[in-house]
Design a protein around this motif. Sequence first.
Motif, PDB file in Angstrom:
ATOM      1  N   UNK A 545       0.746  -1.216  -0.001  1.00  0.00           N
ATOM      2  CA  UNK A 545      -0.010  -0.152   0.000  1.00  0.00           C
ATOM      3  C   UNK A 545       0.777   1.422  -0.037  1.00  0.00           C
ATOM      4  N   UNK A 546       1.865   1.279   0.804  1.00  0.00           N
ATOM      5  CA  UNK A 546       2.466   2.554   0.857  1.00  0.00           C
ATOM      6  C   UNK A 546       3.846   2.646  -0.099  1.00  0.00           C
ATOM      7  N   UNK A 547       4.548   1.380  -0.452  1.00  0.00           N
ATOM      8  CA  UNK A 547       5.543   1.616  -1.298  1.00  0.00           C
ATOM      9  C   UNK A 547       5.093   1.298  -2.670  1.00  0.00           C
ATOM     10  N   UNK A 548       4.438   0.300  -3.094  1.00  0.00           N
ATOM     11  CA  UNK A 548       4.286  -0.212  -4.512  1.00  0.00           C
ATOM     12  C   UNK A 548       2.841   0.918  -4.588  1.00  0.00           C
ATOM     13  N   UNK A 549       2.026   0.966  -4.052  1.00  0.00           N
ATOM     14  CA  UNK A 549       0.928   1.670  -4.270  1.00  0.00           C
ATOM     15  C   UNK A 549       1.262   3.055  -4.648  1.00  0.00           C
ATOM     16  N   UNK A 550       1.659   3.795  -3.967  1.00  0.00           N
ATOM     17  CA  UNK A 550       2.179   4.959  -4.088  1.00  0.00           C
ATOM     18  C   UNK A 550       3.127   5.286  -5.462  1.00  0.00           C
ATOM     19  N   UNK A 551       4.071   4.371  -5.585  1.00  0.00           N
ATOM     20  CA  UNK A 551       4.891   4.407  -6.847  1.00  0.00           C
ATOM     21  C   UNK A 551       4.062   4.092  -8.238  1.00  0.00           C
ATOM     22  N   UNK A 552       2.855   3.436  -7.911  1.00  0.00           N
ATOM     23  CA  UNK A 552       2.145   3.148  -9.193  1.00  0.00           C
ATOM     24  C   UNK A 552       0.887   4.402  -9.294  1.00  0.00           C
ATOM     25  N   UNK A 555       3.366   7.042 -10.955  1.00  0.00           N
ATOM     26  CA  UNK A 555       3.599   6.444 -12.253  1.00  0.00           C
ATOM     27  C   UNK A 555       2.136   7.042 -13.268  1.00  0.00           C
ATOM     28  N   UNK A 556       1.174   6.692 -12.564  1.00  0.00           N
ATOM     29  CA  UNK A 556      -0.190   6.984 -13.287  1.00  0.00           C
ATOM     30  C   UNK A 556      -0.281   8.518 -13.434  1.00  0.00           C
ATOM     31  N   UNK A 557       0.065   9.400 -12.327  1.00  0.00           N
ATOM     32  CA  UNK A 557      -0.037  10.860 -12.595  1.00  0.00           C
ATOM     33  C   UNK A 557       1.074  11.296 -13.811  1.00  0.00           C
ATOM     34  N   UNK A 558       2.308  10.742 -13.756  1.00  0.00           N
ATOM     35  CA  UNK A 558       3.118  11.065 -14.390  1.00  0.00           C
ATOM     36  C   UNK A 558       2.885  10.711 -15.946  1.00  0.00           C
ATOM     37  N   UNK A 559       2.330   9.618 -16.210  1.00  0.00           N
ATOM     38  CA  UNK A 559       1.571   9.454 -17.516  1.00  0.00           C
ATOM     39  C   UNK A 559       0.476  10.321 -17.853  1.00  0.00           C
ATOM     40  N   UNK A 560      -0.233  10.867 -16.959  1.00  0.00           N
ATOM     41  CA  UNK A 560      -1.143  11.831 -17.275  1.00  0.00           C
ATOM     42  C   UNK A 560      -0.608  13.151 -17.503  1.00  0.00           C
ATOM     43  N   UNK A 561       0.308  13.575 -17.078  1.00  0.00           N
ATOM     44  CA  UNK A 561       1.022  14.853 -17.403  1.00  0.00           C
ATOM     45  C   UNK A 561       1.844  14.698 -18.925  1.00  0.00           C
ATOM     46  N   UNK A 562       2.417  13.635 -19.007  1.00  0.00           N
ATOM     47  CA  UNK A 562       3.066  13.166 -20.387  1.00  0.00           C
ATOM     48  C   UNK A 562       2.116  13.280 -21.444  1.00  0.00           C
ATOM     49  N   UNK A 563       0.776  12.748 -21.221  1.00  0.00           N
ATOM     50  CA  UNK A 563      -0.064  12.731 -22.132  1.00  0.00           C
ATOM     51  C   UNK A 563      -0.574  14.279 -22.560  1.00  0.00           C
ATOM     52  N   UNK A 564      -0.308  15.233 -21.741  1.00  0.00           N
ATOM     53  CA  UNK A 564      -0.673  16.531 -22.091  1.00  0.00           C
ATOM     54  C   UNK A 564       0.088  17.228 -23.019  1.00  0.00           C
ATOM     55  N   UNK A 565       1.690  16.858 -22.750  1.00  0.00           N
ATOM     56  CA  UNK A 565       2.793  17.228 -23.505  1.00  0.00           C
ATOM     57  C   UNK A 565       2.863  16.541 -24.816  1.00  0.00           C
ATOM     58  N   UNK A 566       2.216  15.615 -25.398  1.00  0.00           N
ATOM     59  CA  UNK A 566       2.169  14.987 -26.726  1.00  0.00           C
ATOM     60  C   UNK A 566       1.561  15.901 -27.743  1.00  0.00           C
ATOM     61  N   UNK A 567       2.227  16.166 -28.773  1.00  0.00           N
ATOM     62  CA  UNK A 567       1.577  16.781 -29.791  1.00  0.00           C
ATOM     63  C   UNK A 567       0.217  16.269 -30.181  1.00  0.00           C
ATOM     64  N   UNK A 586      -4.562  -0.500 -13.515  1.00  0.00           N
ATOM     65  CA  UNK A 586      -4.749  -1.899 -13.035  1.00  0.00           C
ATOM     66  C   UNK A 586      -4.007  -2.525 -12.097  1.00  0.00           C
ATOM     67  N   UNK A 587      -2.749  -2.192 -12.167  1.00  0.00           N
ATOM     68  CA  UNK A 587      -1.641  -2.543 -11.419  1.00  0.00           C
ATOM     69  C   UNK A 587      -1.926  -1.919 -10.063  1.00  0.00           C
ATOM     70  N   UNK A 588      -2.288  -0.649 -10.037  1.00  0.00           N
ATOM     71  CA  UNK A 588      -2.617   0.080  -8.640  1.00  0.00           C
ATOM     72  C   UNK A 588      -3.670  -0.659  -8.028  1.00  0.00           C
ATOM     73  N   UNK A 589      -4.627  -0.970  -8.706  1.00  0.00           N
ATOM     74  CA  UNK A 589      -5.974  -1.608  -8.155  1.00  0.00           C
ATOM     75  C   UNK A 589      -5.538  -2.986  -7.632  1.00  0.00           C
ATOM     76  N   UNK A 590      -4.864  -3.897  -8.540  1.00  0.00           N
ATOM     77  CA  UNK A 590      -4.354  -5.314  -7.955  1.00  0.00           C
ATOM     78  C   UNK A 590      -3.479  -5.150  -6.782  1.00  0.00           C
ATOM     79  N   UNK A 591      -2.728  -4.268  -6.690  1.00  0.00           N
ATOM     80  CA  UNK A 591      -1.800  -4.145  -5.301  1.00  0.00           C
ATOM     81  C   UNK A 591      -2.737  -3.641  -4.154  1.00  0.00           C
TER      82      UNK A 591
END
Length: 748
Positions: A545-552, A555-567, A586-591
Amino acid sequence: MKRWTIRTGLVVLLLAFGLSLLLLAGVEGLAAQGDAARNRAEAQYRAVLALGGLIALASGLALGRTPDRPLRQLMQAMDALASGDLSVRLPEQPGTALNELAAAFNRMAAALANENTRLQEEHQRRLDELALLHQATMALSQSLERERLAQALAGVLERLLPYDRAEVLLIHEATGELIPFLIRERHEGKSESVTPPLESIRQLGQGITGWVAEHNQPVRLGDVTQGTDLPYIAQRPGVRSILCVPLHIGKWAVGAIKLESAEPEVYDEHHERLLMALAGQLAVAIENARLFSEIGEQAAELAHRNLDLAALLNLSQSLTLTLEPEKLYEVVLHQAVAAIAPAAGGMLWLYAPQEEKLALVGVYGYHLTEDGGRRTPPNRLRRARLYSGEMTVGEAFAQGAPLRLTSPAEFAPYLKNARPETLQLWQVLGQVALNGVSPPDRFRGIKGIQARGQPSAPLYSQIVAPLTVKGSSIGCLNLDTFSEPAFSAADLALLQAMANQAAVAIENARLFAAIAESREQLRTLSAQIVQAQEEERRRLARELHDEIGQALTAITLDLGMLAQLIPKGDERLQRALEDAQTLSQNALEEVRRLSVELRPAILDDLGLVPALRWTLDRHMERTGVQGRLEVIGLEGRLPGEIETVCYRAVQEALTNVARHASARTIAVRLELELGGRTVHLTISDDGVGFDVRQALHRAQVGGSLGLLGLRERVELLGGHLDIRSRPGRGTTIEVRLPVSAQAAVGER
C-alpha cells in the motif's frame, strides 16, 4: 407188653426231641437272617414235638392199649410245649412205669427253654449290633469333615468291637504311603486318641496293615505268638489277637483298619463280618469326605480367583480413567494394598534414565514418625533412590523377576550390595537394624516408618513385582507387612498381574505425556508461525500500500502529465500513453486488492465488525451474492488473535462461495455467549454444498489447505470448528472460540 409200649413211646419222643434240637440249631443259624426265618424254624420244631406226641399215642393204640391218665398228661404237656410254652413240666412219679418218660420230657423241656433263652439273647445281641451299624452308617454319612469323621468312627469302634489298639490308615494318592487317619488305645477301660508317631507311616506291603491294603484281603489271627507261616507279620510287643480288614470302594483299596488285643482268640468270624461291614461304610464316608474337601478347596480357590479377577478388573477399569501419572501411582498402590490382605503398605518405583536410578514415585499406607512424635505423610520418602541390584527392589528390577520374602531373616542377603546411604535410609525407616551409622541430611529427623494399624517394627514379609514393558523393566511395585501372616505365592502372583497392568498404564501415560508435550510444542510453534504469517502479511500489505501503491500512483500521474505534452497529431504515441495509463491503473488496483486480502487495515484500525461489513460489501460488488451480517452481544473489540481468526474464517468462506457454491445469499452471525466467555461465529450459504469428508480428505493429501488451515487456527486458540454441508443443501460453518478472562470486552 405195657412196659414195652411205654418204652416204645419214650424212644419216639426222644427221636422227636433230637430232631427238634437239630431244628433249633437251624434256628440259631437263621437268626442272623431276620425274624421271619426264625419264626418259620420255631414253627417247624413245634410241629416235630407235636408229631412225636402223636407217634407215641399212635404206638399205644397200635398195641391195643388206651393211654391212662399219666399218658394223657404227657400228651397235654407235649401240646403245650408245641404251642410255645417252654415252662411246662410233668410230675415225676418214682416207682411208676411212666416216671422215666416224665423225666425225659422234663429234661427235654428244660433244654429247649435254655436254648430258647440263648437264642433270644443272641438275637438281641445281633439286633443291637445292627442298630449300632445303622447308627454308625448315619454318623459316618453325616460327617463330611475329616475331624468329625474320625470322632464318629472312634465312638462306633468303642461300642461295637473289643480292642486294645485300633488303627485306621489311608493310602496317600500322590505317594502311595499309608498315612494314619485314626489311632485309638484303650487303657483301664478308657479309650483315647494317640498322636501318630513317624513310624506309623508305612509303605504298601509293609506290616499287616500294608499287606491287607495291598492285597485287599482281611487277616484274622487268634494268637500271633504261636507262630505263623505268614511272612508279613510285624506286631507290637504284647499283641496276641489281630483283626485287619481292607477299606475299599469297589475293587480299589483306599486303606485298612486294624484291631489289636493283648488277649488270645478275641476275634471270630462274627467280629470279622462286623468290621468288614463297618469298613465298607467307612470307606464310602472317607471318600465322601475327600470329595467334600476337594470341592471345598476348589470352591475356596475359585472364590479366591474370583476376588483376584475382580481386583484386576477393578484396577483395569480405574487405570483407564486417567492418564495423569500421579493419579495412576495412587490408584495402583491403593488397589494393590486393598486386594492383597496381608499388605500394610506399598511403594512404587520407576527407573529414571537421567539419574540411572530407581526413583520412589508413590507411597501408600505409611506415615513417618519424626522428632517429637509427630506423624507426617511419607512425602519426604519421594527423594529416595536405589541403584539397580540394591536391596530387594533393586534386585527384582535387575533380574526382571518377582521376589517373596516370608521372614525378617530373609532380608539379610540383600543388604550386602547396598550403598551406605541406602542402608542409612533403611535403618531410619526401621527396615534394617544397623549400629554406628547416621542418616543423610535430607532424611534427618525421621525416626521410623509405620504402617497404618500396625505397630512400628522391622519388615516381616515383602513381595516385589517388576514393572515390565516389552521385556524391559521400567520399575517395581512392592508391598510390605510388619507382622504375620507372611505373603503367599498366590499373593505374589496377584501382585505381578497387577504390576503388569500398571506397567502398561504407566507407559501409556508416559507416551501420552510425551505426545502432549510434543503437541504443545507443535501448538506453540504453529501459533508462532501463524503470528509470524500475520505479521508478514501486515508488513507486506503495508509495503504494497505504502511503497508499491504510491509508486504506481506516481507513475499514473506522470503518465497523465506526459499525455498533455504529446502533440495532438501523434495518435500512435497517444495510444501508447493511454495503454500505459490503463496498465498502471490496473496494477494499482491489483496492489490495493492484494494489500486488503493480505491484511485489511480496517481490521487493525476499526476492528472485526467494520472489517466484516466492508468485506461483505466488496464481495457483493464483485460476485452479486447478497450478504447479511448480524452481530449480537458485541459492542466493542475482541482480542486481536480472535478477531484475526474470525475474519480469516469469513474470508475463507467467501472465497469458497465465489469459487464453488453458486450461492445467492450468504449470512454471517457473530454472537458473544456465556456472559462474554465465548465467541460464536456462524457462516451460512444456500449454495450447492459439498461432501465434507471428501473435501477434508483431499485437503489432507495435498489439495486445498484452506479448511485445514482454518481448523488449525481455531484449535490453536482452544476453539472448535464445525463444518456441515451436503450436496444441494448449502453449507454452514460454525466457529466457537473461548475469550480469556483477562481480555477486556470493550473499546481498546
